[in-house]
Motif scaffolding. Structure first.
Motif, PDB file in Angstrom:
ATOM      1  N   UNK A 116      36.595 -30.041 -57.995  1.00 46.72           N
ATOM      2  CA  UNK A 116      37.306 -30.933 -57.081  1.00 46.72           C
ATOM      3  C   UNK A 116      38.092 -30.116 -56.058  1.00 46.72           C
ATOM      4  N   UNK A 117      38.630 -28.984 -56.494  1.00 46.26           N
ATOM      5  CA  UNK A 117      39.415 -28.118 -55.611  1.00 46.26           C
ATOM      6  C   UNK A 117      38.545 -27.143 -54.836  1.00 46.26           C
ATOM      7  N   UNK A 118      37.552 -26.564 -55.492  1.00 45.06           N
ATOM      8  CA  UNK A 118      36.773 -25.484 -54.888  1.00 45.06           C
ATOM      9  C   UNK A 118      35.553 -25.960 -54.104  1.00 45.06           C
TER      10      UNK A 118
ATOM     11  N   UNK B 188      27.102 -26.680 -66.743  1.00 43.37           N
ATOM     12  CA  UNK B 188      28.275 -27.538 -66.559  1.00 43.37           C
ATOM     13  C   UNK B 188      28.563 -27.772 -65.076  1.00 43.37           C
ATOM     14  N   UNK B 189      28.326 -26.767 -64.239  1.00 41.03           N
ATOM     15  CA  UNK B 189      28.531 -26.949 -62.798  1.00 41.03           C
ATOM     16  C   UNK B 189      27.540 -27.949 -62.216  1.00 41.03           C
ATOM     17  N   UNK B 190      26.307 -27.923 -62.706  1.00 39.40           N
ATOM     18  CA  UNK B 190      25.320 -28.908 -62.236  1.00 39.40           C
ATOM     19  C   UNK B 190      25.744 -30.322 -62.594  1.00 39.40           C
ATOM     20  N   UNK B 191      26.164 -30.516 -63.845  1.00 40.22           N
ATOM     21  CA  UNK B 191      26.567 -31.860 -64.264  1.00 40.22           C
ATOM     22  C   UNK B 191      27.798 -32.312 -63.492  1.00 40.22           C
TER      23      UNK B 191
ATOM     24  N   UNK C 263      26.832 -33.401 -60.084  1.00 39.69           N
ATOM     25  CA  UNK C 263      26.193 -34.708 -60.176  1.00 39.69           C
ATOM     26  C   UNK C 263      27.245 -35.807 -60.300  1.00 39.69           C
ATOM     27  N   UNK C 264      28.217 -35.604 -61.180  1.00 43.60           N
ATOM     28  CA  UNK C 264      29.264 -36.608 -61.395  1.00 43.60           C
ATOM     29  C   UNK C 264      30.136 -36.816 -60.158  1.00 43.60           C
TER      30      UNK C 264
ATOM     31  N   UNK D 254      20.118 -33.998 -50.981  1.00 45.97           N
ATOM     32  CA  UNK D 254      20.519 -32.837 -51.754  1.00 45.97           C
ATOM     33  C   UNK D 254      21.354 -33.148 -52.979  1.00 45.97           C
ATOM     34  N   UNK D 255      21.782 -34.408 -53.122  1.00 39.94           N
ATOM     35  CA  UNK D 255      22.573 -34.787 -54.289  1.00 39.94           C
ATOM     36  C   UNK D 255      21.692 -34.836 -55.533  1.00 39.94           C
ATOM     37  N   UNK D 256      22.302 -34.572 -56.679  1.00 40.69           N
ATOM     38  CA  UNK D 256      21.578 -34.571 -57.943  1.00 40.69           C
ATOM     39  C   UNK D 256      21.714 -35.910 -58.647  1.00 40.69           C
ATOM     40  N   UNK D 257      20.631 -36.316 -59.279  1.00 36.48           N
ATOM     41  CA  UNK D 257      20.623 -37.535 -60.097  1.00 36.48           C
ATOM     42  C   UNK D 257      20.138 -37.131 -61.485  1.00 36.48           C
TER      43      UNK D 257
END
Length: 122
Positions: free
Chosen positions: A25-27, A48-51, A54-55, A113-116
């Motif tokens: 959220x910050x970076x 974890x960064x991918x999830x 996505x979120x 480019x967003x992940x689902x």
């Protein structure tokens, strides 16, 4: 046509996911090293960064390597999968060793480019 992205495994720690999500959220967008396997990318890191991306609806930056490119394993937590002491190998061999139709997380990369999330993995 959509491309897909597979993670090494599913999210294994809810607490770590929450921490990574707050940091992102910050970076902002993460950079994830991936192997180009044709219609699918395979992430060599960053489950974890991918999830979290996505979120949060954040498009990750993909650092794409080819299947024949040598990858240094010494800095990666996947070294445990290669107990023979291997320190570098072609990216495609890493994918072959870690690809699991049930264990890998799977994402669809949308046109923006967003992940689902398609499959959470284990």
């Amino acid at each position: 046509m959509h491309r897909y992205l597979m993670s090494i495994h599913g999210v294994k720690s809810k607490e770590h996911l929450e921490k990574v999500t707050e940091e992102m959220r910050e970076l902002g967008a993460p950079i994830i090293r991936v192997v180009d396997c044709g219609d699918t990318y395979f992430a060599l890191e960053g489950t974890h960064r991918l999830r979290a991306a996505c979120l949060l609806g954040i498009t990750p930056t993909l650092d794409v390597v080819g299947e024949q490119d040598q990858v240094d394993l010494t800095w990666m937590d996947i070294r445990d999968n290669f107990p023979d002491g291997t320190v570098a190998m072609p990216a495609g061999e890493i994918v072959a060793a870690l690809r699991d139709p049930y264990g890998n997380g799977s994402y669809r990369i949308n046109d923006d480019g967003l992940l689902e999330l398609v499959q959470a993995g284990i």
